[in-house]
Design a protein around this motif. Structure first.
Motif, PDB file in Angstrom:
ATOM      1  N   GLN A 188       0.844  -1.184   0.000  1.00 25.17           N
ATOM      2  CA  GLN A 188       0.000   0.000   0.000  1.00 25.17           C
ATOM      3  C   GLN A 188       0.883   1.239   0.000  1.00 25.17           C
ATOM      4  O   GLN A 188       1.613   1.490   0.965  1.00 25.17           O
ATOM      5  N   ALA A 189       0.832   1.958  -1.090  1.00 24.20           N
ATOM      6  CA  ALA A 189       1.559   3.214  -1.196  1.00 24.20           C
ATOM      7  C   ALA A 189       0.712   4.327  -0.581  1.00 24.20           C
ATOM      8  O   ALA A 189      -0.513   4.212  -0.466  1.00 24.20           O
ATOM      9  N   ALA A 190       1.377   5.396  -0.201  1.00 21.52           N
ATOM     10  CA  ALA A 190       0.688   6.519   0.429  1.00 21.52           C
ATOM     11  C   ALA A 190      -0.425   7.037  -0.476  1.00 21.52           C
ATOM     12  O   ALA A 190      -0.198   7.315  -1.657  1.00 21.52           O
ATOM     13  N   GLY A 191      -1.617   7.144   0.072  1.00 20.69           N
ATOM     14  CA  GLY A 191      -2.748   7.675  -0.669  1.00 20.69           C
ATOM     15  C   GLY A 191      -3.376   6.722  -1.662  1.00 20.69           C
ATOM     16  O   GLY A 191      -4.263   7.127  -2.432  1.00 20.69           O
ATOM     17  N   GLU A 214      -2.782  -3.190  -2.732  1.00 17.74           N
ATOM     18  CA  GLU A 214      -2.819  -4.015  -3.932  1.00 17.74           C
ATOM     19  C   GLU A 214      -2.058  -5.315  -3.722  1.00 17.74           C
ATOM     20  O   GLU A 214      -1.064  -5.371  -2.994  1.00 17.74           O
ATOM     21  N   LEU A 215      -2.524  -6.338  -4.410  1.00 20.66           N
ATOM     22  CA  LEU A 215      -1.891  -7.647  -4.348  1.00 20.66           C
ATOM     23  C   LEU A 215      -0.643  -7.649  -5.216  1.00 20.66           C
ATOM     24  O   LEU A 215      -0.694  -7.258  -6.378  1.00 20.66           O
ATOM     25  N   VAL A 216       0.449  -8.114  -4.647  1.00 24.16           N
ATOM     26  CA  VAL A 216       1.731  -8.136  -5.363  1.00 24.16           C
ATOM     27  C   VAL A 216       2.056  -9.541  -5.864  1.00 24.16           C
ATOM     28  O   VAL A 216       2.374  -9.741  -7.033  1.00 24.16           O
ATOM     29  N   SER A 275       1.858 -23.302  -6.921  1.00 24.09           N
ATOM     30  CA  SER A 275       1.839 -22.300  -7.973  1.00 24.09           C
ATOM     31  C   SER A 275       1.965 -20.902  -7.384  1.00 24.09           C
ATOM     32  O   SER A 275       1.704 -20.682  -6.199  1.00 24.09           O
ATOM     33  N   THR A 276       2.371 -19.974  -8.245  1.00 26.08           N
ATOM     34  CA  THR A 276       2.531 -18.579  -7.823  1.00 26.08           C
ATOM     35  C   THR A 276       1.899 -17.663  -8.867  1.00 26.08           C
ATOM     36  O   THR A 276       1.805 -18.015 -10.045  1.00 26.08           O
ATOM     37  N   THR A 277       1.488 -16.495  -8.419  1.00 30.52           N
ATOM     38  CA  THR A 277       0.963 -15.481  -9.325  1.00 30.52           C
ATOM     39  C   THR A 277       1.560 -14.132  -8.940  1.00 30.52           C
ATOM     40  O   THR A 277       1.954 -13.927  -7.776  1.00 30.52           O
ATOM     41  N   TYR A 278       1.609 -13.242  -9.925  1.00 30.82           N
ATOM     42  CA  TYR A 278       2.216 -11.933  -9.712  1.00 30.82           C
ATOM     43  C   TYR A 278       1.383 -10.845 -10.360  1.00 30.82           C
ATOM     44  O   TYR A 278       0.753 -11.062 -11.409  1.00 30.82           O
ATOM     45  N   ALA A 279       1.423  -9.674  -9.759  1.00 35.54           N
ATOM     46  CA  ALA A 279       0.862  -8.504 -10.411  1.00 35.54           C
ATOM     47  C   ALA A 279       1.701  -8.185 -11.644  1.00 35.54           C
ATOM     48  O   ALA A 279       2.912  -8.413 -11.653  1.00 35.54           O
ATOM     49  N   ASP A 280       1.064  -7.671 -12.669  1.00 30.79           N
ATOM     50  CA  ASP A 280       1.787  -7.354 -13.903  1.00 30.79           C
ATOM     51  C   ASP A 280       2.944  -6.394 -13.639  1.00 30.79           C
ATOM     52  O   ASP A 280       3.989  -6.484 -14.292  1.00 30.79           O
ATOM     53  N   SER A 281       2.759  -5.500 -12.689  1.00 24.44           N
ATOM     54  CA  SER A 281       3.775  -4.471 -12.431  1.00 24.44           C
ATOM     55  C   SER A 281       5.066  -5.026 -11.852  1.00 24.44           C
ATOM     56  O   SER A 281       6.095  -4.338 -11.867  1.00 24.44           O
ATOM     57  N   VAL A 282       5.038  -6.246 -11.336  1.00 27.45           N
ATOM     58  CA  VAL A 282       6.248  -6.807 -10.713  1.00 27.45           C
ATOM     59  C   VAL A 282       6.740  -8.071 -11.410  1.00 27.45           C
ATOM     60  O   VAL A 282       7.794  -8.611 -11.023  1.00 27.45           O
ATOM     61  N   LYS A 283       6.030  -8.538 -12.409  1.00 32.68           N
ATOM     62  CA  LYS A 283       6.447  -9.758 -13.106  1.00 32.68           C
ATOM     63  C   LYS A 283       7.846  -9.610 -13.670  1.00 32.68           C
ATOM     64  O   LYS A 283       8.177  -8.592 -14.287  1.00 32.68           O
ATOM     65  N   GLY A 284       8.644 -10.634 -13.452  1.00 29.30           N
ATOM     66  CA  GLY A 284      10.017 -10.617 -13.948  1.00 29.30           C
ATOM     67  C   GLY A 284      10.991  -9.921 -13.020  1.00 29.30           C
ATOM     68  O   GLY A 284      12.201  -9.993 -13.224  1.00 29.30           O
ATOM     69  N   ARG A 285      10.480  -9.228 -12.002  1.00 24.77           N
ATOM     70  CA  ARG A 285      11.359  -8.523 -11.058  1.00 24.77           C
ATOM     71  C   ARG A 285      11.261  -9.097  -9.644  1.00 24.77           C
ATOM     72  O   ARG A 285      12.248  -9.103  -8.915  1.00 24.77           O
ATOM     73  N   TYR A 293       4.681  -2.935   2.761  1.00 25.06           N
ATOM     74  CA  TYR A 293       4.417  -4.279   2.271  1.00 25.06           C
ATOM     75  C   TYR A 293       3.868  -5.129   3.414  1.00 25.06           C
ATOM     76  O   TYR A 293       4.439  -5.155   4.514  1.00 25.06           O
ATOM     77  N   TYR A 294       2.772  -5.822   3.124  1.00 25.86           N
ATOM     78  CA  TYR A 294       2.083  -6.633   4.122  1.00 25.86           C
ATOM     79  C   TYR A 294       2.068  -8.097   3.710  1.00 25.86           C
ATOM     80  O   TYR A 294       1.809  -8.425   2.547  1.00 25.86           O
ATOM     81  N   CYS A 295       2.288  -8.944   4.688  1.00 25.45           N
ATOM     82  CA  CYS A 295       2.168 -10.380   4.492  1.00 25.45           C
ATOM     83  C   CYS A 295       0.732 -10.794   4.815  1.00 25.45           C
ATOM     84  O   CYS A 295       0.113 -10.266   5.761  1.00 25.45           O
TER      85      CYS A 295
END
Length: 117
Positions: free
Chosen positions: A39-42, A46-48, A57-67, A94-96
């Motif tokens: 959660q960014a300020a303001g 969002e799920l990462v 299995s694992t899934t990723y947000a598009d914004s972090v895929k590959g990183r 970042y929250y678990c």
């Protein structure tokens, strides 16, 4: 009561790496899934990344895929998030999260990640 304790946040320059860890107070095999949110300020939380404990299995947000990469250490009851090539827009708390079917979801207290230019 399940406790989730995050660690590993901090300040890093853009392009750098950080590894977050989430330690659970019970065996992670009791969970259906574990995930990292941010959660960014303001902004809304969002799920990462998610890992499904039994299926692997694992899934990723598009914004972090590959990183980013989420992984389990079953012996230590931890889930980690390796974050590479960090960008300014990755700055957030970042929250678990852990989901136990029939019981609900659990959250950690959060750990701050700040990416500087």
């Amino acid at each position: 009561q399940v406790q989730l304790v995050e660690s590993g946040g901090g300040l890093v320059q853009a392009g750098g790496s950080l590894r977050l860890s989430c330690a659970a107070s019970r065996s992670i095999f009791s969970f259906h899934s574990m995930a990292w949110y941010r959660q960014a300020a303001g902004k809304q939380r969002e799920l990462v990344a998610t890992t499904f404990i039994s299926g692997g299995s694992t899934t990723y947000a598009d914004s972090v895929k590959g990183r980013f990469a989420i992984s389990n250490d079953n012996a230590k009851n931890t889930v980690s998030l390796q974050m590479n090539s960090l960008k300014l827009e990755d700055t957030a708390v970042y929250y678990c999260n852990a989901v136990q079917l029939g019981y609900g979801a659990y959250w950690g207290q959060g750990t701050q990640v700040t990416v500087s230019s």
